[in-house]
Design an enzyme around this catalytic site. Structure first.
Site, PDB file in Angstrom:
ATOM      1  N   HIS A 101      24.400  18.622  43.621  1.00 24.42           N
ATOM      2  CA  HIS A 101      25.032  17.383  44.081  1.00 24.42           C
ATOM      3  C   HIS A 101      25.765  17.745  45.380  1.00 24.42           C
ATOM      4  CE1 HIS A 101      25.389  16.836  39.624  1.00 24.42           C
ATOM      5  NE2 HIS A 101      25.211  15.549  39.869  1.00 24.42           N
ATOM      6  N   ASP A 104      29.040  19.409  44.807  1.00 26.25           N
ATOM      7  CA  ASP A 104      29.053  20.782  44.280  1.00 26.25           C
ATOM      8  C   ASP A 104      29.099  21.799  45.407  1.00 26.25           C
ATOM      9  OD1 ASP A 104      28.329  19.549  41.864  1.00 26.25           O
ATOM     10  OD2 ASP A 104      26.191  19.981  42.184  1.00 26.25           O
TER      11      ASP A 104
HETATM   12  C1  XLS Z   1      25.069  14.219  33.602  1.00 24.61           C
HETATM   13  C2  XLS Z   1      23.784  14.367  34.274  1.00 24.61           C
HETATM   14  C3  XLS Z   1      23.877  15.029  35.626  1.00 24.61           C
HETATM   15  C4  XLS Z   1      22.624  14.762  36.391  1.00 24.61           C
HETATM   16  C5  XLS Z   1      22.767  14.915  37.846  1.00 24.61           C
HETATM   17  O1  XLS Z   1      25.156  13.951  32.417  1.00 24.61           O
HETATM   18  O2  XLS Z   1      22.918  15.063  33.427  1.00 24.61           O
HETATM   19  O3  XLS Z   1      24.123  16.389  35.458  1.00 24.61           O
HETATM   20  O4  XLS Z   1      21.587  15.578  35.953  1.00 24.61           O
HETATM   21  O5  XLS Z   1      23.668  13.997  38.368  1.00 24.61           O
END
Ligand code: XLS
Ligand code: NI
Ligand code: NI
Length: 437
Positions: A101, A104
């Protein structure tokens, strides 16, 4: 130059199932040929940046536990240190891909222009590492759920200013993903839902989300991004209700907004469990519509009701997931992203390595079992036997429009049809699967 974070740990090798070395693969051999393809190419492993490097160990009641040298993550120097450590881990594990993301990888700046320039800077820095390591980007995505600006949603926010901020943010993340040669772009709508219907116009918000996703697809074509656009179903948490509830709900949404040929699904084990499904149910549902895009591999705790994002450890479950993936033709340009994190008490750098290595071994075992079942053909044969009567002419006429209800009633009367039920053989099939796992 090494950061020293993983000091003393060497690149993991495949040593086979008798190995006692916790820093070796027992089942995952990237070069193993499975149904004519290398294991690495089937599985297409990716590490999720957020769980291993961005999450500090908070839970709803407690603060950070991990205290990594790059915490707090508020400046570019620490963002680069985090990237250095991340790529060291990708190389130790030998994973071909990673996922991020925006939030991140770059520090949050509080305004759009600075968020974009820091994202540009850090992704350029990461591209240098991608080049020297050969590690690729499976997907990028925008975090439109952590910062307080997203509290009432992103594309479904009642405020058009937030919709605009979300659109601009996704544009910048698609640009970065494209620049990095990403294979997919994912949208997970953590705040695209509601806390209470008392303040929510559900129909309006769905229309806004439909328009938003159409703009994403238009932009993909405009910039010539060749990757897949994926949405990730999840029923709730952090929202009380998420619009992308499960695969079937997403498929209905994509069809309503004319996106079924443009957008596929990124399916996650834990989200399937939270929705009251099995992982293979979600995969089979997407595959039946030709919409299987990629998977987020993890496991959910079966009691807690939270999205616990644990590393997978259940071979029979994982085997059935990969069985349906193989039957659907494989992961294509998707992959197996470990959307999985350590427990917050697992503090040591080695825990990060063994967590992933164990998950990779479980997936390899699941894939091997799945491939053996495909090869043996027992389940496939059972299916063709079970539906064989549909090849009959009268059965086909019921489906192709030649017969209406009265024609069928006449047929049933004329032939004095007295259907005899046949066994579904579930226990025999469960025993059959058990031979392979
Ligand atoms: C959260 C989601 C997230 C997505 C990416 O529950 O799994 O990690 O994979 O935004
Ligand atoms: Ni996920
Ligand atoms: Ni999740």
């Amino acid at each position: 130059m090494s950061t020293g974070f993983f000091d003393g740990i060497e690149k993991l090798q495949f040593e086979g199932r008798d190995s006692q070395n916790e820093l070796a693969f027992k089942h995952y051999n990237p070069d193993e040929m499975i149904l004519g393809k290398r294991a690495e190419e089937h599985l297409r492993f990716a590490v999720a940046y957020w769980h291993s490097f961005a999450w500090e160990g908070h839970d709803p009641f407690g603060g950070p536990t991990f205290q990594r040298p790059w915490h707090p993550q508020d400046d570019m120097g620490r963002a680069k240190m985090k990237a250095d450590v991340a790529f060291e881990m990708f190389e130790l594990l030998g994973v071909p891909y990673f996922c991020w993301h925006d939030a991140d990888v770059r520090p949050e700046q509080g305004n759009y222009a600075d968020n974009v320039s820091t994202l540009d800077e850090i992704t350029d820095y990461m591209m240098g590492k991608m080049e020297s390591s050969g590690i690729g980007l499976l997907w990028g995505t925008a975090n439109m759920f952590s910062d307080r600006r997203w509290m009432s949603g992103a594309s479904t926010n009642p405020d058009p200013d937030i919709f605009a901020f979300a659109a601009a943010t996704v544009k910048s993340c698609m640009d970065a993903t494209h620049k990095m040669g990403g294979q997919n772009y994912v949208l997970w709508g953590g705040r695209e839902g509601y806390e209470t219907l008392l303040n929510t116009d559900l129909g309006k918000e769905l229309d806004h989300m439909g328009r938003f996703l159409n703009m994403v697809v238009e932009y993909k074509h405009k910039i010539g991004f060749k990757g897949q656009i994926l949405v990730e179903p999840k029923p709730q948490e952090p929202s009380k209700h998420q619009y992308d509830y499960d695969a079937a709900t997403c498929i209905g949404f994509l069809r309503k907004y004319g996106l079924e040929n443009e957008v596929k699904l990124n399916l996650e084990q834990g989200h399937a469990i939270l929705a009251g499904h099995s992982f293979e149910h979600e995969i089979a549902t997407a595959a039946a519509e030709g919409l299987l895009g990629s998977i987020d591999m993890n496991r959910n705790d079966y009691q807690s009701g939270w999205d616990t994002d644990q590393f997978p450890n259940n071979v029979p479950e994982v085997a059935l997931a990969y069985y349906h993936i193989l039957k659907a033709g494989g992961l294509g340009s998707g992959g197996t992203n470990f959307d999985a994190k350590l427990r917050r008490q697992s503090l040591d750098p080695i825990d990060l390595i063994t967590g992933h290595a164990g998950g990779m071994d479980i997936c390899a075992r699941g894939l091997q079992a799945a491939a053996a079942m495909v090869d043996d053909g027992g389940l496939e044969k059972q299916l063709s036997d079970r539906y064989v009567k549909w090849d009959n002419e009268y059965a086909q006429k019921m489906l192709d429009g030649s017969y209406d209800l009265s024609d069928i009633a006449a047929y049933v009367r004329k032939t004095d049809l007295r259907p005899e039920p046949v066994s579904g053989r579930q226990e025999r099939l469960e025993n059959y699967v058990n031979r392979f796992v």
